[in-house]
Scaffold this motif. Structure first.
Motif, PDB file in Angstrom:
ATOM      1  N   ILE A 161       0.856  -1.191   0.000  1.00  0.00           N
ATOM      2  CA  ILE A 161       0.000   0.000   0.000  1.00  0.00           C
ATOM      3  C   ILE A 161       0.891   1.239   0.000  1.00  0.00           C
ATOM      4  CG2 ILE A 161      -1.776   1.268   1.289  1.00  0.00           C
ATOM      5  CD1 ILE A 161      -2.444  -1.534   2.617  1.00  0.00           C
ATOM      6  N   ALA A 162       0.633   2.141  -0.919  1.00  0.00           N
ATOM      7  CA  ALA A 162       1.385   3.412  -0.941  1.00  0.00           C
ATOM      8  C   ALA A 162       0.386   4.553  -1.019  1.00  0.00           C
ATOM      9  CB  ALA A 162       2.324   3.447  -2.152  1.00  0.00           C
ATOM     10  N   ASP A 163       0.432   5.450  -0.036  1.00  0.00           N
ATOM     11  CA  ASP A 163      -0.476   6.604   0.028  1.00  0.00           C
ATOM     12  C   ASP A 163      -1.938   6.205  -0.166  1.00  0.00           C
ATOM     13  OD1 ASP A 163       1.720   8.273   0.347  1.00  0.00           O
ATOM     14  OD2 ASP A 163       1.966   8.500  -1.847  1.00  0.00           O
ATOM     15  N   GLY A 164      -2.354   5.176   0.544  1.00  0.00           N
ATOM     16  CA  GLY A 164      -3.760   4.769   0.493  1.00  0.00           C
ATOM     17  C   GLY A 164      -4.150   4.074  -0.796  1.00  0.00           C
ATOM     18  N   GLN A 165      -3.195   3.738  -1.637  1.00  0.00           N
ATOM     19  CA  GLN A 165      -3.494   3.026  -2.898  1.00  0.00           C
ATOM     20  C   GLN A 165      -2.825   1.657  -2.865  1.00  0.00           C
ATOM     21  OE1 GLN A 165      -5.160   3.673  -6.140  1.00  0.00           O
ATOM     22  NE2 GLN A 165      -4.610   1.487  -6.290  1.00  0.00           N
ATOM     23  N   LEU A 166      -3.587   0.629  -3.126  1.00  0.00           N
ATOM     24  CA  LEU A 166      -3.008  -0.712  -3.224  1.00  0.00           C
ATOM     25  C   LEU A 166      -2.159  -0.801  -4.487  1.00  0.00           C
ATOM     26  CD1 LEU A 166      -3.390  -3.544  -1.772  1.00  0.00           C
ATOM     27  CD2 LEU A 166      -4.854  -4.081  -3.710  1.00  0.00           C
TER      28      LEU A 166
END
Ligand code: FAD
Length: 538
Positions: free
Chosen positions: A237-242
């Motif tokens: 997960i990066a900045d709320g994005q899978l």
């Protein structure tokens, strides 16, 4: 096409009965009726000596518009709705990413199938084995072999409902007729045609096994990929994005579009999601026992002189009792002519459930008799507290059963009288590897025992013999539904992790094979549209 509803005919009507009823209802001549098909067939057995079949019929008739106008005020004569499935998207040739589906239960199966049919070539990851291998492990456990924690009644190709009664009905609202899509795919994979029209269709275990294999072949032929023994252990997960995930093997896969359809028993996966900050909350579920009676008693009670009629099949029941201690007790997952099965997926736990074959010819009827519990009253304080409660109850049942996967059991008469059972009566237990007769009051909280003790005599007033002394209770039933909800928004994505599509029973959006399949379709559609959007803007 015209649709007629509520056409009632006697149970043993002759082969011209339907035609005669149509002509009578519409006041038309035989030559004006070109053809008809049965859309649904249910029955009304309230009067046991005069059981009625209730048909919904689709017909091709002469002068359809004129007929429709002359019956404008009759709610039982309408135009047939178009229930054919329409795909919402088609993958473009330049698609650079493949969607991933985690879990190959009914939800993942339909999500994967739909994505494959729309050209998205999904990768499906399933922690368990392919269905034939899984069958060996599961039936082996039931015959006394070790429990395989990665290949059992909960985990593996086909998901939790593979070794089941295969009931295919649901209470979910289905205005887009997704249920018909699920059923028609099942028929294409070898289910009996009747599931399209009987009011309470079921398939039974062995048919399900071969259907699941055929659906796998379809997904593969459409360019999908299915990997077994592939447990997802971590999300990226990066900045709320899978952005991808890691398998238990250490292999990493990248995708920004992942369906999470892991079922209600993936406790380690739930923990992983929680630890990684995916928003989950506790939700209500139920606990109780399996109850067994002789099927002949249930048939006799429901159908009287018509018991054994092949159109009616083995009788079922649905019971609810609101207890004086403010607890609701209800029957759940009733399996006519079936067996009680060991449904554990964790070592050192005993869990019951039920299954049957298509014929439903086993001697006993079984169903779960369960008490609703909720996070506020019964497991407050932590989103995963319900899982811990399930685990404690399953481990207690294991201990009381003798620490060898025998399930604790008690005769109904003894349970109601509050004394341990010493020997069986007429009703023989179907649970394998075996049961241990004991006092079941020690394996569930007092409020649940009190509520069930009150409910069984109340149920006996609806089904004579339900409280029969030698009926059998076996425990514990703890996996009626998911103890958590993995919240998603109107875009079907997790409310705090974009690209993650929580789906099916484990996420709290389905309860049963049909509703899990329907949810798989909905999520596949949402994911496909989001992928097209992302592809167009990149
Ligand atoms: P599941 O079917 O539970 O599938 C989830 C899949 O995800 C599993 O195969 C699991 O191995 C996999 N998985 C979990 N974690 C991971 C991970 N980390 N990585 C990769 N894979 C993972 N319902 C009915 O409608 N009718 C019935 O007659 C009926 N009888 C039943 C009988 C039994 C014995 C049982 C156990 C259930 C029964 N049910 C029945 C319930 C029904 O099976 C479930 O409602 C349905 O299977 C839920 O579908 P699902 O796809 O959401 O989850």
């Amino acid at each position: 096409m015209l649709r007629l509803t509520e056409i009632k005919l006697p149970l043993n009507h002759d082969e011209n009965g339907i035609t005669a009823a149509i002509l009578g209802k519409l006041q038309i001549k035989a030559e004006q009726l070109h053809s008809f098909t049965v859309f649904k067939r249910g029955f009304d057995a309230r009067k046991k000596t005069d059981i009625q079949l209730i048909y919904t019929l689709d017909l091709e008739v002469e002068n359809e518009a004129a007929l429709l106008a002359s019956f404008a005020k009759d709610p039982h004569v309408k135009l047939s709705p178009d229930t054919r499935y329409q795909f919402v998207a088609q993958a473009p040739a330049n698609l650079t990413e493949r969607p991933i589906v985690i879990g190959l239960g009914p939800c993942g199966l339909f999500a994967g199938l739909l994505l494959a049919q729309m050209g998205f070539k999904p990768i499906i990851l399933e922690r368990g084995k392919e269905v034939r291998e899984r069958t060996k492990d599961t039936f082996g456990f039931w015959r006394g072999k070790e429990l395989n924690p990665e290949s059992n009644v909960q985990y593996g190709e086909g998901g939790a409902g593979t070794f089941s009664d295969g009931k295919l009905y649901s209470q979910v609202k289905d205005p887009k007729h997704y249920g018909r899509k699920v059923m028609s795919e099942f028929v294409a994979a070898g289910a009996p045609d009747e599931i399209m029209y009987v009011s309470k269709p079921h398939i039974g275990t062995f048919k399900l096994v071969s259907m699941v294999e055929k659906m796998r072949a379809t997904i593969l032929a459409l360019g999908g990929e299915i990997r077994f023994s592939s447990r997802v252990d971590k999300l990226h997960i990066a900045d709320g994005q899978l952005t991808g995930l890691t398998l238990a093997s250490g292999e990493q896969l990248h995708s920004k579009h992942v369906v999470l359809a892991v079922g209600h028993s993936a406790r380690d996966t739930f923990q992983m999601l929680y630890d990684q900050g995916v928003y989950v909350e506790a939700k209500p579920f139920s606990i109780g026992f399996r109850i067994e009676h002789e099927q002949s008693m249930i048939d006799e009670c429901r159908f009287g002189p018509n018991a054994g009629n092949p159109i009616l099949g083995a009788a079922d029941y649905k019971l609810v009792h609101h207890g004086s201690n403010n607890r609701t007790v209800y029957s759940f997952c009733m399996c006519p002519g079936g067996t009680v099965v060991a449904a554990a997926s964790e070592p050192g736990g005993v869990v019951t459930n039920g299954m049957s074959q298509y014929s439903r010819h086993e001697r006993n009827a079984n169903s779960a008799i369960v008490v609703g519990i909720d996070p506020e009253r019964d497991y407050p304080g932590h989103p995963l507290a319900g899982i811990e409660l399930q685990r404690q109850l399953e481990q207690l049942a294991f201990k009381v059963g003798g620490e060898n996967y025998q399930a604790p059991a008690q005769l109904i008469g003894d349970f109601l009288a509050g004394k341990p059972s010493k020997e069986l009566g007429e009703v023989k237990p179907s649970y394998t590897p075996n049961i241990t007769l004991t006092d079941l009051a020690q394996v569930l909280p007092d409020f649940a025992i009190a509520a069930i003790r009150e409910a069984i005599p109340a149920f006996d007033r609806q089904i004579k013999g339900f409280a029969k002394a030698d009926g059998l209770l076996t425990g514990v039933e703890t996996r009626t539904s998911s103890p958590i909800c993995i919240k998603r928004g109107s875009d079907y994505q997790s409310i705090n992790i974009k690209g993650l599509y929580p789906a099916g029973e484990g996420a709290g959006y389905a309860g049963g094979i049909l509703s899990a399949g329907i949810d798989g379709i909905k999520v596949a559609e949402a994911l496909a549209l989001a992928m097209l959007d992302a592809n167009n803007t990149s």
